[in-house]
Every structure is written in C-alpha cells, then in structure tokens.
Design a protein around this motif. Structure first.
Motif, short mmCIF file in Angstrom:
data_model
loop_
_atom_site.label_atom_id
_atom_site.label_comp_id
_atom_site.label_asym_id
_atom_site.label_seq_id
_atom_site.Cartn_x
_atom_site.Cartn_y
_atom_site.Cartn_z
N LYS A 203 0.85 -1.20 0.00
CA LYS A 203 0.00 0.00 0.00
C LYS A 203 0.88 1.26 0.00
O LYS A 203 0.63 2.19 -0.77
CB LYS A 203 -0.90 -0.02 1.23
CG LYS A 203 -1.89 1.15 1.31
CD LYS A 203 -2.86 0.91 2.48
CE LYS A 203 -3.88 2.03 2.59
NZ LYS A 203 -3.29 3.31 3.04
N ILE A 204 1.90 1.27 0.84
CA ILE A 204 2.81 2.42 0.90
C ILE A 204 3.55 2.58 -0.42
O ILE A 204 3.71 3.70 -0.93
CB ILE A 204 3.81 2.25 2.06
CG1 ILE A 204 3.07 2.37 3.40
CG2 ILE A 204 4.93 3.30 1.98
CD1 ILE A 204 3.91 2.04 4.62
N GLU A 205 3.99 1.47 -1.01
CA GLU A 205 4.71 1.55 -2.28
C GLU A 205 3.79 2.03 -3.41
O GLU A 205 4.21 2.80 -4.27
CB GLU A 205 5.32 0.18 -2.62
CG GLU A 205 6.45 -0.21 -1.68
CD GLU A 205 7.27 -1.37 -2.20
OE1 GLU A 205 6.78 -2.10 -3.06
OE2 GLU A 205 8.42 -1.52 -1.74
N GLU A 207 1.38 4.02 -3.15
CA GLU A 207 1.17 5.46 -2.95
C GLU A 207 2.48 6.25 -3.08
O GLU A 207 2.47 7.47 -2.94
CB GLU A 207 0.56 5.69 -1.57
CG GLU A 207 -0.84 5.10 -1.43
CD GLU A 207 -1.36 5.14 0.01
OE1 GLU A 207 -0.57 5.52 0.92
OE2 GLU A 207 -2.54 4.80 0.22
N LYS A 208 3.59 5.53 -3.33
CA LYS A 208 4.92 6.13 -3.45
C LYS A 208 5.27 6.99 -2.23
O LYS A 208 5.94 8.02 -2.32
CB LYS A 208 5.03 6.96 -4.74
CG LYS A 208 4.78 6.15 -6.00
CD LYS A 208 5.09 6.95 -7.26
CE LYS A 208 4.76 6.16 -8.52
NZ LYS A 208 5.47 4.88 -8.60
N ASP A 209 4.83 6.50 -1.08
CA ASP A 209 5.06 7.21 0.18
C ASP A 209 6.28 6.63 0.89
O ASP A 209 6.22 6.21 2.05
CB ASP A 209 3.79 7.08 1.05
CG ASP A 209 3.85 7.96 2.29
OD1 ASP A 209 4.68 8.88 2.33
OD2 ASP A 209 3.05 7.70 3.22
N PHE A 210 7.43 6.59 0.17
CA PHE A 210 8.60 5.89 0.68
C PHE A 210 9.24 6.55 1.89
O PHE A 210 10.00 5.92 2.62
CB PHE A 210 9.64 5.74 -0.44
CG PHE A 210 9.14 4.92 -1.60
CD1 PHE A 210 9.08 3.54 -1.49
CD2 PHE A 210 8.74 5.51 -2.79
CE1 PHE A 210 8.62 2.77 -2.55
CE2 PHE A 210 8.28 4.74 -3.85
CZ PHE A 210 8.22 3.37 -3.73
N SER A 211 8.95 7.83 2.11
CA SER A 211 9.51 8.52 3.28
C SER A 211 8.69 8.28 4.54
O SER A 211 9.09 8.70 5.63
CB SER A 211 9.59 10.04 3.01
OG SER A 211 8.29 10.56 2.75
N ASN A 212 7.58 7.58 4.40
CA ASN A 212 6.74 7.26 5.55
C ASN A 212 7.53 6.39 6.52
O ASN A 212 8.01 5.31 6.16
CB ASN A 212 5.49 6.51 5.07
CG ASN A 212 4.48 6.29 6.16
OD1 ASN A 212 4.81 6.20 7.34
ND2 ASN A 212 3.21 6.18 5.78
N LYS A 214 6.69 4.45 8.72
CA LYS A 214 6.09 3.12 8.89
C LYS A 214 6.65 2.11 7.87
O LYS A 214 6.68 0.91 8.13
CB LYS A 214 4.57 3.22 8.76
CG LYS A 214 3.84 1.95 9.18
CD LYS A 214 2.33 2.13 9.16
CE LYS A 214 1.64 0.86 9.64
NZ LYS A 214 0.16 0.99 9.63
N TYR A 215 7.10 2.62 6.74
CA TYR A 215 7.65 1.76 5.68
C TYR A 215 8.84 0.98 6.21
O TYR A 215 8.91 -0.25 6.11
CB TYR A 215 8.04 2.63 4.49
CG TYR A 215 8.50 1.89 3.25
CD1 TYR A 215 7.74 0.86 2.71
CD2 TYR A 215 9.69 2.23 2.61
CE1 TYR A 215 8.14 0.18 1.57
CE2 TYR A 215 10.10 1.57 1.47
CZ TYR A 215 9.34 0.55 0.95
OH TYR A 215 9.74 -0.11 -0.19
N SER A 259 11.88 1.53 -4.27
CA SER A 259 11.36 0.41 -3.49
C SER A 259 12.48 -0.42 -2.90
O SER A 259 13.49 -0.69 -3.56
CB SER A 259 10.47 -0.49 -4.37
OG SER A 259 10.12 -1.66 -3.66
#
Length: 338
Positions: A203-205, A207-212, A214-215, A259
């Motif tokens: 889900k994070i990938e 959304e390309k939210d790699f700086s999150n 939680k990742y 990723s």
C-alpha cells in the motif's frame, strides 16, 4: 656408469634451478614488502584520479595485506553503500596472507561525489573499475574482483569486457538477471511475509510514500532481518550500520529504484544470463538460503559459467559474510588458494 653421471648432473642442475627460482621469489617478496622510507606511509590508502566525461574525480582505495599473487578488489553493493560493511574481511583474509583492496565507487563514502545523476551509469562504472585496476597495477597474474549485490552486477559487466586482465571473479549474492530477481521477490519472498505486513508495505509503495517512517518499521522485521542480515537490527555489526548510514540515496534510487522490495530504476531490465558462457576465467558464485537473491538461480549461474563453482551458505542471507561467516570465508579462501 655414464648414465649415473648424466643423471647426477641433471639432478644437480634441476636442484640449482629450483633453488635459484626460490631465491628469486624470496627477493620478489622482499621487494614487495619493502617500505619506501622516502615517502610518508599512509596505511595503504591511494586516491585514484578517474577521468569521466572530461572531468577528473578521485576515488578512495585502501590496501589490506601484502601478497603479489592474490589481490582482491572489493566492489560494494547498494548501489551507494561504502566499503565499510566489508570490514569483517579483516578477520579472515590477512591470516591467510590474502591481500584485498577496499574501494569506494564514485559517489560513495570517501570518494568524490559529483552529485549529478548522469554519472550513475553502469558502463561508466565499468570504465571506472578499469582505471582503478591500471592505477593499482593489477593484472591477469594476480587480480581478482569480488562484487557483492550491486557490486556483483558491476563485476559481471566488468568481466564481460575486461576478463583478459583478470585472474578470477567472485559473484557474491547477486543474480545475473534483475527481472528474475524481481520475480523471485514477488513470487517467493513476498509470500513468506505475514499477509498484513505485506499488504501495508504494498500500500505504501503503491502510494509512493517511501519517506513514511512506517515503511521502514515494517521492512526491518519482515524483510531486512529475514533476508538482508539475519540478526535483530539492534544487533547488526557496527560496520554495517556505519556503511548503511552513509548510503547515497540519489545513486541508490537512480539505479535500484525507490522500493526496498524488488528493483526498478536503470537496472530494472538488466540481464546477462545468456552471456555468462563468455566469462571463461575461474569464477565463484556465492548464494545463501535466506538471501534476497534466489540461491537456485545462482547455482544455475555457476553451471552456465565455463569455469564456475558454487558456494552455498545454508545459514546465510544477503550478507552471508556476517550471518554465515564460517561457510562463506572457508569457501572464498579455498577458491582463492586454488
């Protein structure tokens, strides 16, 4: 009686030649170990000028040990890590009188960083390695390349162009096909994860939210501690943490992609499996049971290489030289000794 005399003379000459050869070899070693008192000693460090795109940069190297017959140039992974995670080699190779050379690639560690993504290019890095070889006076009588992870890609690519300058090659924990590596990550490694963790990671990938944050919180226990280095992250060796902390993210993302799970970027379609048959120098392929790379595929690589051997680290992961050290270094040293 005449035959006895002839035999005696021939034996005497052979012993003389043999003794002369031993003396010459000893003199060569003495000269090699000799410290040049006319210059300041700096621990074997050499900053090597690299000319690329009409610009001169400097890359950092450091020699550990002295052996004119076995010189192993280490190519680190990442892309974008530093030589530092190889520091465990110091506990194994010097005792076997095996010389090795640390080397930070352009943009990494102690080397210059042009901070320009156009320099993050596989063919350019191949020519960089060749310039390093020439500067260090390495040749087909003593020059081995050990490439780990991304360094394995670089090592294969270098060997395909310059194997005439090499004595041997070690491909450590890297498949010869990035598409196959991606397939293994999706079809094997992903299915070994807890479904809920995999769902969150994907889900994070997506959304390309790699700086999150939680990742990485999800990746550490579910991927890194299972397939990169099989220890709790809090217990990872200090050289590994030090190297990872210095990661060149620009280089990593350009080549590997953002990723952590699979591969994209410039290397997404890189595949040299069909060309392995053209690497004729002695080559050791190292794989591990829990690696991010498919150990069975790496065994196949060894079979495709005309002079290939396979070392399987049954307790190891991607950094098997830490989590399966005895198997890893026993096999590596045996290969270099041969």
């Amino acid at each position: 009686m005449k035959n006895i005399i002839v035999t005696f003379i021939l034996t005497f000459l052979l012993i003389g030649c043999k003794n002369e050869k031993v003396v010459l070899e000893e003199e060569t070693l003495v000269n090699y170990y000799q410290i040049d008192s006319t210059i300041i000693q700096d621990g074997g460090i050499k900053m090597i000028p690299i000319t690329t795109k009409d610009t001169v940069f400097h890359v950092w190297t450091k020699r550990i040990g002295n052996n004119p017959k076995i010189k192993v140039l280490l190519l680190n992974g990442g892309p974008g890590c530093t030589h530092e995670y190889f520091e465990c080699f110091e506990n194994f190779l010097p005792a076997e009188e095996i010389e090795f050379i640390y080397y930070d690639q352009l943009g990494c560690g102690n080397s210059d960083n042009p901070k320009d993504t156009t320099f993050w290019d596989l063919p350019r890095y191949v020519e960089e390695v060749e310039q390093v070889r020439k500067s260090l006076h390495l040749n087909k009588d003593n020059f081995y390349v050990l490439g780990h992870s991304w360094g394995g890609i670089l090592a294969m690519e270098y060997a395909l162009k310059y194997q005439q300058e090499m004595k041997g090659l070690i491909i450590s924990n890297m498949m010869s096909s990035c598409p196959e590596y991606g397939k293994y990550a999706d079809e094997v490694l992903a299915l070994q994860m807890k479904p809920e963790a995999l769902y969150e990671i994907q889900k994070i990938e997506a959304e390309k939210d790699f700086s999150n944050p939680k990742y990485m919180e999800l990746l550490l226990p579910n991927f890194y501690e299972q397939h990169i280095l099989r220890l709790p992250a809090k217990d990872w060796p200090e050289p590994v943490n030090r190297s990872f902390a210095k990661m060149n993210q620009s280089l990593y993302v350009t080549m590997q992609g953002p990723s952590e799970f699979g591969i994209s970027g410039k290397l997404e379609y890189w595949d040299r499996t069909q060309e392995l048959k053209n690497i004729t120098i002695p080559t050791l392929v190292i794989g591990a049971q829990f690696d991010t790379m498919d150990p069975k595929f790496m065994q196949k690589m060894a079979n495709l290489l005309p002079n290939g051997e396979y070392l399987y680290c049954e307790n190891g992961s991607h950094m098997a030289f830490y989590d399966d050290q005895q198997n890893y270094f026993k096999g590596l040293i045996a290969f270099l000794r041969k």
